[in-house]
Motif scaffolding. Structure first.
Motif, PDB file in Angstrom:
ATOM      1  N   TRP A   1      -3.271   5.223 -12.610  1.00  0.00           N
ATOM      2  CA  TRP A   1      -4.040   5.088 -13.892  1.00  0.00           C
ATOM      3  C   TRP A   1      -3.604   6.138 -14.813  1.00  0.00           C
ATOM      4  CZ3 TRP A   1      -6.877   1.028 -15.555  1.00  0.00           C
ATOM      5  CH2 TRP A   1      -7.464   0.102 -14.389  1.00  0.00           C
TER       6      TRP A   1
ATOM      7  N   MET B   1       0.610   3.653  -6.912  1.00  0.00           N
ATOM      8  CA  MET B   1      -0.183   3.066  -8.285  1.00  0.00           C
ATOM      9  C   MET B   1      -0.854   4.061  -8.851  1.00  0.00           C
ATOM     10  SD  MET B   1       0.521  -0.116  -8.569  1.00  0.00           S
ATOM     11  CE  MET B   1      -0.865  -0.659  -9.694  1.00  0.00           C
TER      12      MET B   1
ATOM     13  N   SER C   1      -5.157  10.021  -2.431  1.00  0.00           N
ATOM     14  CA  SER C   1      -5.239  10.032  -3.906  1.00  0.00           C
ATOM     15  C   SER C   1      -5.192  11.491  -4.406  1.00  0.00           C
ATOM     16  CB  SER C   1      -6.626   9.336  -4.285  1.00  0.00           C
ATOM     17  OG  SER C   1      -7.624   9.955  -3.565  1.00  0.00           O
TER      18      SER C   1
ATOM     19  N   THR D   1      -5.504  -5.884  -6.857  1.00  0.00           N
ATOM     20  CA  THR D   1      -6.417  -5.101  -7.892  1.00  0.00           C
ATOM     21  C   THR D   1      -6.647  -3.668  -7.492  1.00  0.00           C
ATOM     22  OG1 THR D   1      -7.555  -7.179  -8.112  1.00  0.00           O
ATOM     23  CG2 THR D   1      -8.680  -5.006  -8.975  1.00  0.00           C
ATOM     24  N   LEU D   2      -6.296  -2.888  -8.581  1.00  0.00           N
ATOM     25  CA  LEU D   2      -6.541  -1.435  -8.649  1.00  0.00           C
ATOM     26  C   LEU D   2      -7.745  -1.061  -9.470  1.00  0.00           C
ATOM     27  CD1 LEU D   2      -4.924   1.272  -7.866  1.00  0.00           C
ATOM     28  CD2 LEU D   2      -4.289   1.325 -10.188  1.00  0.00           C
ATOM     29  N   TYR D   3      -8.511  -0.087  -9.007  1.00  0.00           N
ATOM     30  CA  TYR D   3      -9.924   0.187  -9.592  1.00  0.00           C
ATOM     31  C   TYR D   3      -9.823   1.781  -9.985  1.00  0.00           C
ATOM     32  CZ  TYR D   3     -11.506  -3.972  -7.256  1.00  0.00           C
ATOM     33  OH  TYR D   3     -11.623  -5.238  -7.133  1.00  0.00           O
TER      34      TYR D   3
ATOM     35  N   ILE E   1     -10.000   6.654  -7.709  1.00  0.00           N
ATOM     36  CA  ILE E   1      -9.117   5.572  -7.739  1.00  0.00           C
ATOM     37  C   ILE E   1      -9.273   4.867  -6.555  1.00  0.00           C
ATOM     38  CG2 ILE E   1      -7.222   6.956  -6.885  1.00  0.00           C
ATOM     39  CD1 ILE E   1      -5.329   5.247  -9.023  1.00  0.00           C
ATOM     40  N   SER E   2      -9.281   3.574  -6.449  1.00  0.00           N
ATOM     41  CA  SER E   2      -9.224   2.747  -5.122  1.00  0.00           C
ATOM     42  C   SER E   2      -8.343   1.601  -5.235  1.00  0.00           C
ATOM     43  CB  SER E   2     -10.465   2.553  -4.625  1.00  0.00           C
ATOM     44  OG  SER E   2     -11.227   1.611  -5.493  1.00  0.00           O
ATOM     45  N   ARG E   3      -7.855   0.703  -4.237  1.00  0.00           N
ATOM     46  CA  ARG E   3      -7.184  -0.448  -4.346  1.00  0.00           C
ATOM     47  C   ARG E   3      -7.843  -1.513  -3.483  1.00  0.00           C
ATOM     48  NH1 ARG E   3      -1.126   1.647  -3.498  1.00  0.00           N
ATOM     49  NH2 ARG E   3      -0.617  -0.230  -4.164  1.00  0.00           N
TER      50      ARG E   3
ATOM     51  N   ASN F   1       0.891  -1.312  -0.093  1.00  0.00           N
ATOM     52  CA  ASN F   1       0.013  -0.006   0.027  1.00  0.00           C
ATOM     53  C   ASN F   1       0.896   1.323  -0.141  1.00  0.00           C
ATOM     54  OD1 ASN F   1      -2.561   1.253   0.310  1.00  0.00           O
ATOM     55  ND2 ASN F   1      -2.098   1.648   2.365  1.00  0.00           N
TER      56      ASN F   1
ATOM     57  N   CYS G   1      -2.730   0.803 -16.244  1.00  0.00           N
ATOM     58  CA  CYS G   1      -2.145   1.011 -14.709  1.00  0.00           C
ATOM     59  C   CYS G   1      -0.975   0.568 -14.825  1.00  0.00           C
ATOM     60  CB  CYS G   1      -3.231   0.046 -13.975  1.00  0.00           C
ATOM     61  SG  CYS G   1      -2.931  -1.683 -14.200  1.00  0.00           S
TER      62      CYS G   1
END
Length: 115
Positions: free
Chosen positions: A35, A33, A55, A75-77, A67-69, A29, A93
């Motif tokens: 996008w 990360m 973020s 997994t990243l969203y 954005i979230s993970r 964490n 990503c």
């Protein structure tokens, strides 16, 4: 680390999409990360970044994208709301370092916003 993006599609202006990015191994964490997206004829740009729960967003998507993970799922969203034609691009990503991707790029997922 390898990344596989999914969730893109063709939508109308104002619609929403949720992109997913599966990583081949766990990424702590504390490591950032991001996008990114690349529109036709343009350079790839960072649109959202997450690190240690904080973020940041490009001005063009601020207030519309989230954005979230999920660390447990590697997994990243990217939740994209109020999509605009200008959001049309291939979305990728990657682990982020100073706005640049660290690892090899995946194939991305295409988002097309058109009426």
């Amino acid at each position: 680390v390898q990344f596989v993006e999914s969730g893109g599609g063709s939508v109308q202006p104002g619609d929403s999409l949720r992109l997913s990015c599966a990583a081949s191994r766990s990424i702590p964490n504390t490591l950032a990360m991001g996008w990114y997206r690349q529109a036709p004829g343009k350079q790839r740009e960072l649109v959202a970044r997450i690190s240690s729960g904080s973020s940041a967003y490009a001005d063009t998507v601020k207030g519309r994208f989230t954005i979230s993970r999920d660390i447990a799922k590697n997994t990243l969203y990217l939740q994209m709301n109020s999509l605009e034609p200008e959001d049309t691009a291939v979305y990728y990503c990657n682990m982020d370092s100073g706005g640049q991707g660290v690892y090899y790029w995946g194939k991305g997922t295409l988002v097309t916003v058109s009426s």
